[in-house]
Design an enzyme around this catalytic site. Structure first.
Site, mmCIF file in Angstrom:
data_model
loop_
_atom_site.group_PDB
_atom_site.id
_atom_site.type_symbol
_atom_site.label_atom_id
_atom_site.label_comp_id
_atom_site.label_asym_id
_atom_site.label_seq_id
_atom_site.Cartn_x
_atom_site.Cartn_y
_atom_site.Cartn_z
ATOM 1 N N LYS A 105 -2.126 -1.610 -3.635
ATOM 2 C CA LYS A 105 -3.009 -0.448 -3.632
ATOM 3 C C LYS A 105 -2.150 0.817 -3.714
ATOM 4 O O LYS A 105 -1.220 0.955 -2.919
ATOM 5 C CB LYS A 105 -3.846 -0.443 -2.347
ATOM 6 N N LYS A 137 0.866 -1.186 0.000
ATOM 7 C CA LYS A 137 0.000 0.000 0.000
ATOM 8 C C LYS A 137 0.895 1.225 0.000
ATOM 9 O O LYS A 137 1.671 1.448 0.927
ATOM 10 C CB LYS A 137 -0.924 -0.006 1.211
#
Length: 331
Positions: A253, A201
């Protein structure tokens, strides 16, 4: 190669001649079962509240959340990812652990509505519940305390499991979070609750609209715990660590700016790989389509296909329900 000057004998265009032929030889497909719909539920409202930077996306009430989840199940989506927005926040994010907190109530609501027809996932992070907006507990000098945060995540995991969740999604990027959550779940006899780890992320500019969606209180940034956008090898390392710690699925992400990381992670791990088609990616396409600069439906489907082509087995996307309708009508 040519034959008697009549042109090439090898003609790849032959396999593009008709829609049926193109469909038959397509290397990548997008199916509703591969899509997960993120859903926001806000405490203390009776009607959905529009999110201005994400046209078509709302903060749900508990009742409309159940209706959205039921529709997702009917469409054959793979799952829903739930995010809670509390009325009150504090320094430790205590509402995330409270059995009567909005996210835990929403989990029970949705599980009761859809049963086993849909995988019910929940965000396991403190940022929506803290008055400072960070993903963890802070030290006296304002830094995120990794290990104290892990203890809070363990409690949050148990609370979400008790509420009935199928899969937890630790998104805080704390070192060791998957191992601590796995141990907490197993010790509480929730061995069947799986973990979708937000492994790679990145500290991204594409999260902007999400901040509105969850009424974020964040001041500053999260660069001391989310990954640097310059680093791809580190993303693979994080994913491998999470697999070793017990992650059932690992995620990258955002998606579009990190397609190379999705491919590297897919090649490195032996568990399913997810990718989050985030709010900023959604907002860009919606804004361009609203201005007539791109054709909306083909752009959305091309975006999802690109994420699948990069190696994602599962895509979290705000277009999940709409895309499922399109894909169902073209089947």
């Amino acid at each position: 190669m040519t034959t008697d000057g009549l042109g090439p004998t090898i003609r790849p265009r032959r396999l593009r001649t008709t829609a049926a032929l193109r469909r038959m030889v397509a290397e990548t497909s997008v199916e509703p079962r591969q899509l997960v719909l993120p859903l926001f539920v806000r405490e203390g409202i009776s009607d959905p509240q529009p999110i201005s930077s994400m046209p078509g996306v709302v903060q749900h009430s508990r009742s409309t959340l159940k209706a959205a989840a039921a529709e997702a199940a009917e469409l054959g989506l793979g799952g829903v990812m739930l995010f809670g927005i509390p009325e009150h926040k504090d320094a430790t994010g205590s509402g995330a652990i409270d059995p009567g907190g909005i996210l835990n109530l929403a989990i029970t609501d949705v599980v009761g509505e859809v049963g086993d027809a849909l995988t019910v996932m929940s965000d396991l992070c403190l940022d929506e519940f803290t008055d400072h907006g960070h993903c963890g507990v802070l030290t006296a000098d304002g830094k995120v305390d990794n290990d104290r945060t892990l203890a809070a995540y363990a409690e949050m995991a148990r609370a979400q499991a008790h509420a009935g969740v199928d899969m937890v999604g630790p998104s805080g990027m704390m070192d060791g979070q998957v191992a601590v959550i796995r141990d907490a779940l197993d010790a509480a006899e929730h061995t069947d609750v799986s973990i979708l780890a937000y492994s790679a992320k990145y500290a991204s500019a594409f999260f902007g609209p999400f901040r509105e969606a969850v009424d974020s209180s964040l001041q500053g940034d999260r660069r001391t715990y989310q990954q640097d956008s310059a680093n791809a090898v580190e993303g693979v390392r994080e994913a491998l660590l999470d697999v070793d710690e017990g992650a059932d699925i690992v995620m990258v992400k955002p998606a579009l700016a990190y397609l190379d990381v999705i491919r590297r992670v897919r090649d490195a791990v032996d568990v399913p790989v997810a990718a989050y088609n985030v709010s900023g990616e959604y907002a860009m396409v919606e804004a361009a389509a609203a201005n007539g600069w791109i054709d909306r439906e083909p752009a959305i489907l091309e975006t999802l296909t690109a994420i699948r082509r990069a190696g994602a087995d599962v895509i979290l996307t705000y277009w999940a329900a709409e895309a499922a309708r399109w894909l169902g009508s073209s089947a």
